[in-house]
Design a protein around this motif. Structure first.
Motif, PDB file in Angstrom:
ATOM      1  N   ALA A   1       0.832  -1.205   0.000  1.00 28.70           N
ATOM      2  CA  ALA A   1       0.000   0.000   0.000  1.00 28.70           C
ATOM      3  C   ALA A   1       0.869   1.259   0.000  1.00 28.70           C
ATOM      4  CB  ALA A   1      -0.930  -0.002   1.204  1.00 28.70           C
ATOM      5  N   GLY A   2       2.009   1.214   0.689  1.00 28.48           N
ATOM      6  CA  GLY A   2       2.931   2.345   0.651  1.00 28.48           C
ATOM      7  C   GLY A   2       3.489   2.571  -0.745  1.00 28.48           C
ATOM      8  N   TYR A   3       3.842   1.475  -1.416  1.00 27.09           N
ATOM      9  CA  TYR A   3       4.319   1.583  -2.791  1.00 27.09           C
ATOM     10  C   TYR A   3       3.219   2.107  -3.718  1.00 27.09           C
ATOM     11  CZ  TYR A   3       5.986   0.305  -7.408  1.00 27.09           C
ATOM     12  OH  TYR A   3       6.350   0.351  -8.723  1.00 27.09           O
ATOM     13  N   ALA A   4       1.998   1.629  -3.519  1.00 25.95           N
ATOM     14  CA  ALA A   4       0.877   2.082  -4.347  1.00 25.95           C
ATOM     15  C   ALA A   4       0.582   3.561  -4.113  1.00 25.95           C
ATOM     16  CB  ALA A   4      -0.358   1.247  -4.058  1.00 25.95           C
ATOM     17  N   THR A   5       0.703   4.014  -2.885  1.00 23.39           N
ATOM     18  CA  THR A   5       0.494   5.437  -2.588  1.00 23.39           C
ATOM     19  C   THR A   5       1.542   6.290  -3.292  1.00 23.39           C
ATOM     20  OG1 THR A   5      -0.413   4.844  -0.438  1.00 23.39           O
ATOM     21  CG2 THR A   5       0.251   7.124  -0.736  1.00 23.39           C
ATOM     22  N   PHE A   6       2.791   5.857  -3.215  1.00 27.25           N
ATOM     23  CA  PHE A   6       3.864   6.595  -3.886  1.00 27.25           C
ATOM     24  C   PHE A   6       3.653   6.622  -5.394  1.00 27.25           C
ATOM     25  CE2 PHE A   6       8.152   6.679  -5.805  1.00 27.25           C
ATOM     26  CZ  PHE A   6       8.527   7.942  -5.385  1.00 27.25           C
ATOM     27  N   SER A   7       3.247   5.497  -5.959  1.00 26.35           N
ATOM     28  CA  SER A   7       2.994   5.424  -7.399  1.00 26.35           C
ATOM     29  C   SER A   7       1.826   6.325  -7.798  1.00 26.35           C
ATOM     30  CB  SER A   7       2.704   3.978  -7.795  1.00 26.35           C
ATOM     31  OG  SER A   7       2.391   3.895  -9.151  1.00 26.35           O
ATOM     32  N   ALA A   8       0.782   6.346  -6.983  1.00 28.94           N
ATOM     33  CA  ALA A   8      -0.364   7.203  -7.275  1.00 28.94           C
ATOM     34  C   ALA A   8       0.008   8.676  -7.163  1.00 28.94           C
ATOM     35  CB  ALA A   8      -1.523   6.871  -6.343  1.00 28.94           C
ATOM     36  N   LEU A   9       0.888   8.994  -6.239  1.00 29.59           N
ATOM     37  CA  LEU A   9       1.352  10.383  -6.124  1.00 29.59           C
ATOM     38  C   LEU A   9       2.152  10.803  -7.357  1.00 29.59           C
ATOM     39  CD1 LEU A   9       2.436  10.553  -2.376  1.00 29.59           C
ATOM     40  CD2 LEU A   9       0.726  11.989  -3.484  1.00 29.59           C
ATOM     41  N   LYS A  10       2.985   9.892  -7.855  1.00 25.33           N
ATOM     42  CA  LYS A  10       3.762  10.207  -9.059  1.00 25.33           C
ATOM     43  C   LYS A  10       2.849  10.430 -10.271  1.00 25.33           C
ATOM     44  CE  LYS A  10       6.729   7.155  -9.978  1.00 25.33           C
ATOM     45  NZ  LYS A  10       7.813   6.196 -10.234  1.00 25.33           N
ATOM     46  N   ASN A  11       1.773   9.636 -10.362  1.00 19.97           N
ATOM     47  CA  ASN A  11       0.861   9.735 -11.499  1.00 19.97           C
ATOM     48  C   ASN A  11      -0.254  10.755 -11.289  1.00 19.97           C
ATOM     49  OD1 ASN A  11       2.240   7.734 -12.872  1.00 19.97           O
ATOM     50  ND2 ASN A  11       1.039   6.112 -11.918  1.00 19.97           N
ATOM     51  N   LYS A  12      -0.294  11.397 -10.126  1.00 20.30           N
ATOM     52  CA  LYS A  12      -1.303  12.388  -9.767  1.00 20.30           C
ATOM     53  C   LYS A  12      -2.709  11.814  -9.866  1.00 20.30           C
ATOM     54  CE  LYS A  12       1.686  16.091 -11.255  1.00 20.30           C
ATOM     55  NZ  LYS A  12       1.958  17.088 -12.254  1.00 20.30           N
TER      56      LYS A  12
END
Length: 56
Positions: A14-25
């Motif tokens: 979930a931490g990785y997914a949050t970071f990925s979602a932040l990168k993709n806005k």
């Protein structure tokens, strides 16, 4: 203790997914992944504190 390990793995993903979602806005991804990270992460921490770390 296996349950705490599984929860910890979910927290890491979930931490990785949050970071990925932040990168993709991706706002919806940030909301769901961030919520999962916070809730399951807190559950993991409290499970480890309550049950304790097993001795080797």
């Amino acid at each position: 203790m296996g349950f705490a390990i599984i929860c910890a793995l979910i927290t890491l993903l979930a931490g990785y997914a949050t970071f990925s979602a932040l990168k993709n806005k991706n706002i919806l991804g940030i909301a769901f992944a961030g919520g999962t990270f916070l809730v399951i992460g807190w559950f993991t921490v409290m499970t480890i504190l309550t049950s304790g770390v097993p001795s080797a």
